[in-house]
Write an enzyme that holds these catalytic residues in place. Structure first.
Site, short mmCIF file in Angstrom:
data_model
loop_
_atom_site.label_atom_id
_atom_site.label_comp_id
_atom_site.label_asym_id
_atom_site.label_seq_id
_atom_site.Cartn_x
_atom_site.Cartn_y
_atom_site.Cartn_z
CD GLU A 126 27.71 10.74 1.12
OE1 GLU A 126 26.58 10.27 0.85
OE2 GLU A 126 28.06 11.05 2.26
CG HIS B 261 23.04 9.45 1.58
ND1 HIS B 261 22.69 8.13 1.80
CD2 HIS B 261 23.83 9.81 2.61
CE1 HIS B 261 23.25 7.73 2.93
NE2 HIS B 261 23.94 8.73 3.44
CE LYS C 284 -4.08 -1.77 2.35
NZ LYS C 284 -4.87 -1.72 3.57
CG ASP D 151 25.19 14.95 7.22
OD1 ASP D 151 24.13 15.34 7.76
OD2 ASP D 151 25.34 13.82 6.73
CE LYS E 162 27.83 14.58 3.81
NZ LYS E 162 26.69 14.05 3.03
CE LYS F 66 28.46 12.09 7.99
NZ LYS F 66 27.34 12.15 7.05
MG MG Z 1 23.33 13.38 5.58
#
Ligand code: MG
Length: 376
Positions: free
Chosen positions: A329, A310, A89, A201, A170, A172
């Site tokens: 990435e 990503h 669904k 990020d 990048k 974190k």
């Molecule tokens: Mg991310």
């Protein structure tokens, strides 16, 4: 031509290349689809895995989706996908979308091997060659906080990215107190010093107020983008952050359907002239689901150059190349042995190309090839 066997195993993965750093129990699913097609004297086997960050999907794959796929035997990726989705669904995506995406990756690997083509070439044939270059802009992703010697290890990691040929990176933020995160950004910016070459990020970790405080604190850092600031379904929070932060924002990684993408576009305050869309093709029910998202947002005025999927692995690289997306990435050292480019391959002028061998080319990553073959 049929699928004759589907196997799955849930394996541990780590955000760190150093096995001594605790991995936090993260897992992913690896799958192997064996077909009755023989190429170069061997049965064609398609391989896939669950991308990163949402854990393995063994239960859903083994109990629900693999039996449907085996019963249908469908080798064509779009027909195989329809067989897996039969009776499902709309809405309530949970993580079944990741289970389907994992098998979808293996279907495409098998289909490209049967066609004797690299996946990006097969995708151009199937979905229209837009005449874009094979090589796509990439950034090196990593920079998770180290439990000890964080600044020194972060700087070493980024230096390795830089020395390997990456022009963008990048790191974190979001798990440490804000002043420490700001210091991490400054350490990273010593290596990726060119404006707009460093992204951060926040892994959706901030409550609405903290998200705005962080965005304001980062405004003057000339970042490539600020990613995943608040809860992915808090569109009001996202739009408040976007209003407080003029430079590029990146969002969409933890959203899994065209309907959710539409909500983000309608209510997240994102700006078509600068912001970045991170939807992960594997997490969005695989390529068919991802194409629905791209087409939905294109129809609403977004350019393909805004999409930077990503993933950080070879499948995302093929998809970005074939669909003419803005870039993608790459995980050069995180999530071994799944991330990164082909062994001994490095970016050139900030761009990378998928392997030229038939399929996705996981066989060009020796350690990953060994792991996949252990399924058979
Ligand atoms: Mg991310």
């Amino acid at each position: 031509m049929r699928i004759v066997d589907v196997r799955e195993r849930t394996v541990e993965i780590s955000r760190y290349s150093d096995p001594a750093v605790p991995s936090g129990g993260l897992t992913t699913s690896i799958v192997a689809l064996t077909t009755d097609v023989v190429r170069h004297g061997r049965s064609v086997v398609g391989f896939g895995f669950s991308s990163f960050g949402r854990f393995g999907q063994g239960g859903l794959i083994r109990e629900r989706f693999a039996p449907r796929l085996t019963a249908a035997g469908e080798i064509d990726p779009l027909k195989g996908w329809a067989a897996m989705m039969k009776g499902e669904k709309p809405g309530g995506h949970g993580e079944r979308c990741v289970a389907v995406g994992t098998l979808d990756m293996a279907l495409w690997d098998a289909a490209a091997k049967i066609a004797d083509l690299p996946l990006q070439t097969l995708l151009r044939q199937r979905f229209g060659d837009r005449g874009n270059a094979v090589a796509v802009p990439v950034y090196a992703s990593g920079g998770y906080p180290y439990p000890a010697d964080d600044f020194a290890r972060l700087k070493d990691e980024l230096r390795r990215f830089h020395d390997t040929g990456y022009l963008r990176a990048k790191v974190k933020i979001g798990t440490l107190p804000l002043p420490r995160d700001i210091e991490r950004v400054s350490v990273a910016a010593e290596v990726f010093a060119v404006p707009q070459s460093l992204a951060v990020d926040a892994m959706n970790s901030y409550a609405p107020e903290a998200a705005v405080t962080t965005a304001k604190a980062l405004r003057l850092h000339q970042l490539m983008w600020l990613e995943d600031v608040c809860d992915p379904l808090d569109f009001e929070g996202q739009s408040t952050v976007t209003a407080a932060y003029e430079p590029p924002i990146a969002a969409g990684e933890p959203l899994f359907s065209a309907a959710e993408a539409k909500l983000l576009d309608r209510h997240g305050g994102l700006r078509r002239d600068r912001d970045i869309l991170l939807f992960d093709p594997v997490h969005c029910y695989g390529l068919p689901g991802y194409l629905q998202i791209v087409e939905t947002l294109e129809a609403r005025g977004w350019k393909r150059s805004a999409f930077w999927p990503h993933g950080g692995h070879l499948f995302s690289l093929h998809v970005a190349s074939a669909l003419g997306l803005g870039g993608t990435e790459v995980n050069p050292s995180s999530f071994p042995p799944f991330g990164g480019l082909a062994d001994n391959d490095t970016p050139s002028e900030g761009c990378a190309s998928p392997p030229e061998r038939p399929g996705i080319g996981f066989e060009s990553q020796q350690a990953l090839d060994r792991l996949f073959r252990s399924l058979l």
